[in-house]
Write a protein that holds these residues in place. Structure first.
Motif, PDB file in Angstrom:
ATOM      1  N   SER B 121      16.850  -6.258  18.850  1.00 19.62           N
ATOM      2  CA  SER B 121      16.944  -4.881  18.433  1.00 19.62           C
ATOM      3  C   SER B 121      16.845  -4.555  16.955  1.00 19.62           C
ATOM      4  O   SER B 121      16.300  -3.500  16.478  1.00 19.62           O
ATOM      5  N   LYS B 122      17.503  -5.503  16.096  1.00 17.97           N
ATOM      6  CA  LYS B 122      17.504  -5.413  14.728  1.00 17.97           C
ATOM      7  C   LYS B 122      16.029  -5.547  14.193  1.00 17.97           C
ATOM      8  O   LYS B 122      15.390  -4.969  13.290  1.00 17.97           O
ATOM      9  N   GLN B 123      15.285  -6.650  14.666  1.00 17.32           N
ATOM     10  CA  GLN B 123      13.866  -6.890  14.404  1.00 17.32           C
ATOM     11  C   GLN B 123      12.997  -5.517  14.773  1.00 17.32           C
ATOM     12  O   GLN B 123      12.224  -5.203  13.957  1.00 17.32           O
ATOM     13  N   ALA B 124      13.179  -5.000  15.797  1.00 19.07           N
ATOM     14  CA  ALA B 124      12.449  -4.048  16.375  1.00 19.07           C
ATOM     15  C   ALA B 124      12.558  -2.741  15.534  1.00 19.07           C
ATOM     16  O   ALA B 124      11.625  -2.107  15.109  1.00 19.07           O
ATOM     17  N   LYS B 125      13.645  -2.672  14.669  1.00 18.74           N
ATOM     18  CA  LYS B 125      13.986  -1.358  14.110  1.00 18.74           C
ATOM     19  C   LYS B 125      13.437  -1.631  12.883  1.00 18.74           C
ATOM     20  O   LYS B 125      12.520  -0.544  12.295  1.00 18.74           O
ATOM     21  N   GLU B 126      13.521  -2.716  12.182  1.00 23.93           N
ATOM     22  CA  GLU B 126      12.855  -3.096  11.005  1.00 23.93           C
ATOM     23  C   GLU B 126      11.287  -2.918  11.166  1.00 23.93           C
ATOM     24  O   GLU B 126      10.406  -2.328  10.231  1.00 23.93           O
ATOM     25  N   LYS B 127      10.929  -3.415  12.179  1.00 23.32           N
ATOM     26  CA  LYS B 127       9.090  -3.459  12.292  1.00 23.32           C
ATOM     27  C   LYS B 127       8.908  -2.031  12.615  1.00 23.32           C
ATOM     28  O   LYS B 127       7.840  -1.518  12.092  1.00 23.32           O
ATOM     29  N   ALA B 128       9.820  -1.249  13.103  1.00 24.52           N
ATOM     30  CA  ALA B 128       9.397   0.434  13.664  1.00 24.52           C
ATOM     31  C   ALA B 128       9.208   1.032  11.931  1.00 24.52           C
ATOM     32  O   ALA B 128       8.409   1.889  11.918  1.00 24.52           O
ATOM     33  N   ILE B 129      10.333   0.657  11.254  1.00 26.54           N
ATOM     34  CA  ILE B 129      10.370   1.364   9.878  1.00 26.54           C
ATOM     35  C   ILE B 129       9.105   0.938   9.042  1.00 26.54           C
ATOM     36  O   ILE B 129       8.325   1.642   8.402  1.00 26.54           O
ATOM     37  N   GLU B 130       8.681  -0.408   9.156  1.00 26.81           N
ATOM     38  CA  GLU B 130       7.644  -0.844   8.417  1.00 26.81           C
ATOM     39  C   GLU B 130       6.267  -0.263   9.089  1.00 26.81           C
ATOM     40  O   GLU B 130       5.550   0.405   8.286  1.00 26.81           O
TER      41      GLU B 130
END
Lengths: 263, 261
Positions: B121-130
């Motif tokens: 979930s954390k990685q997904a959120k960072e990827k989404a912001i990117e």
């Protein structure tokens, strides 16, 4: 209009073909959906959300409906039974009517109105705004992600709602009988338990599961095949509620016939 | 965009595709190809079957006749796991963005990556912001819901979602419809940039000629269910085809009659 006069047979034929086409489409949709209910991947978060939406949020509606049904049943039974001094049968009539018939049917109809419409409107809007197509392009099967969780939740939660509704309905009859009609509370409870059999309750719960399945399938089917923008979504919602309600009555008769034949 | 004029084998190929709805034929013997990493734009009036063409390639609709090939493999009327595998090659920006109302922006953007279980979930959120940064959106947009976004922002989020899993093929369905000219240009720039960065093959449909000139390597005109002209975008003005000339100049008089398209 001209067709009705010039060629009525063609009109009947077209209507029949349309009907059989829809029945075939519904059966195919149902089979596909049921397969997705039992094969992975499973979307547990979606299922949990539907369990809460269908079960928890329907509880006030089902509770109030069964409460007043039980109360009215006690009053009406008293009017009739007092004419031949059979008031003592009221607790038994209330509990058997609620558990066998009125609990599942009333809860089914109320949930069809609340949840059937909600499912059809939600999925119908997703269809006309291309969100269902978007799911496919994102490697997610819409049957598994949208339909299966709603069908599982509908089938599991309606028996729970009916079980709670049964208790509330019987309690409604108890309230009216004790506080309005002057029954002895201990005697009322004794009479309620005396003639109640496990089969009365379980048959009602099986009916509820079937009704829950019907409500979810019809809501999903009508929404999934929704067309023509806002008008299409409105029509899908109406069709979902009407078709689910009619099927509830049809299956109620068929299941009653099966459960109580030879008893 | 980089214009590739090499004669490589087609990434997407449609051969004599026919599609009818009841008695109405929408596509009749439509043949078309898109080369690897090429950007083809299909132009044509409303109701000529542009969206149907995309849906037939994606496998969202079955065709009545003909073939759809991807990388030379027959992908006509697939079902089950074959269809899932086929659809995993695509990303698509829908006309109305088609974002999921019930999910926040970040879950929309990385939906495919979350479902495939590739990211926490954390990685997904960072990827989404990117990815939101790639399409020019501020990081704080990630927590909003689609209903809280403007049309242009929804298109950008839709674009971020389309490129998130780095698909081999990206479809753009009327990417600039309903946007003001400046926002339309921003979206066009982003499409051109993102397709180039991802290295994808792009197939777009639009009425917007500014958009065509900005994102197309090649152009195909669809009329009455058939491709009546194809050519490189720089040849479009001198196509010598009266239908194309009428359409790109937006004239009422010409061989295309309103109500017949």
């Amino acid at each position: 209009m001209i067709d009705i006069i010039t060629n009525p047979l063609a009109l009947i034929g077209r209507a029949a073909l349309r009907f059989f086409y829809l029945v075939g489409k519904l059966i195919s949709f149902t089979c596909k959906s049921v397969v997705c209910c039992f094969t992975p991947p499973f979307y547990l978060k979606q299922l949990l959300k539907q369990l809460v939406d269908i079960g928890y949020y329907s509880l006030p509606v089902v509770g109030l409906t069964t409460l007043f049904t039980g109360m009215v049943l006690a009053l009406q039974s008293y009017v009739g039974f007092s004419r031949f001094a059979a008031e003592n049968a009221i607790p038994t009539v209330v509990v058997l009517s609620i558990t066998r018939e009125l609990g599942p049917v009333m809860a089914g109809l109320m949930v069809a109105g609340r949840i059937g419409a909600y499912i059809a409107a939600e999925i119908g809007t997703m269809r006309v705004t291309e969100q269902i197509d978007a799911l496919s392009t994102l490697s997610t099967n819409p049957y598994r992600y949208l339909i299966a969780p709603r069908i599982i939740a509908g089938t599991l939660m309606l028996p729970v709602l009916v079980l709670i509704g049964n208790v509330i309905g019987v309690f409604g009859g108890f309230l009216v009988s004790v506080y309005k009609l002057g029954f002895n509370p201990a005697n009322y409870i004794f009479q309620t338990w005396q003639y109640l059999e496990l089969h009365d309750v379980t048959s009602g719960l099986v009916k509820a599961a079937v009704f829950g399945f019907i409500i979810a399938v019809m809501g999903c089917f009508c929404g999934f095949n929704s067309k023509l923008g806002a008008q299409g979504v409105g029509r899908a919602t109406t069709n979902a509620v009407v078709s689910a309600s009619i099927l509830i009555f049809v299956f109620n008769y068929l299941l009653t016939g099966i459960f109580f034949s030879g008893r | 965009m980089a214009t590739s004029k090499s004669n490589s084998s087609p990434k997407i190929e449609l051969v004599n595709v026919r599609k009818s709805f009841d008695r109405k034929t929408v596509l009749s013997d439509l043949s078309l190809y898109v080369k690897h990493q090429e950007s083809l734009v299909i132009i044509g009036g409303s109701g000529t079957g542009k969206s149907v063409t995309l849906k037939c390639i994606l496998g969202l609709m079955n065709i009545d006749k003909g073939y759809v090939k991807i990388d030379g493999q027959n992908c006509t009327n697939l079902s089950g796991k074959d269809l899932d595998t086929h659809q995993s090659k695509f990303g698509m920006l829908f006309q109305g963005a088609a974002l999921f109302d019930s999910l926040p922006v970040w879950k929309n953007v990385v939906f495919k990556l979350i479902q495939s279980g590739k990211l926490t979930s954390k990685q997904a959120k960072e990827k989404a912001i990117e990815l939101l940064a790639v399409v020019g959106l501020a990081p704080d947009v990630y927590k909003l819901y689609p209903a809280e976004l403007s049309g242009g922002m929804q298109k950008r989020v839709g674009l971020a979602r389309a490129i998130a899993a780095k698909p081999e093929i990206i479809f753009f369905d009327e990417p600039t419809t309903g946007l003001d000219p400046i926002m339309a240009d921003v979206i066009n720039e982003l499409i051109a940039k993102c397709v180039k960065e991802v290295g994808a093959t792009a197939l777009s449909i639009t009425h917007d000629m500014t958009s065509v000139r900005k994102i197309a390597d090649r152009v195909a005109m669809l009329y009455e269910g058939k491709i009546i002209w194809t050519g490189y975008v720089e040849d479009m003005e001198d196509s010598g085809n009266p239908y194309v000339e009428q359409f790109i100049n937006g004239r009422a008089d010409g061989p295309i009659k309103m109500g017949t398209v």
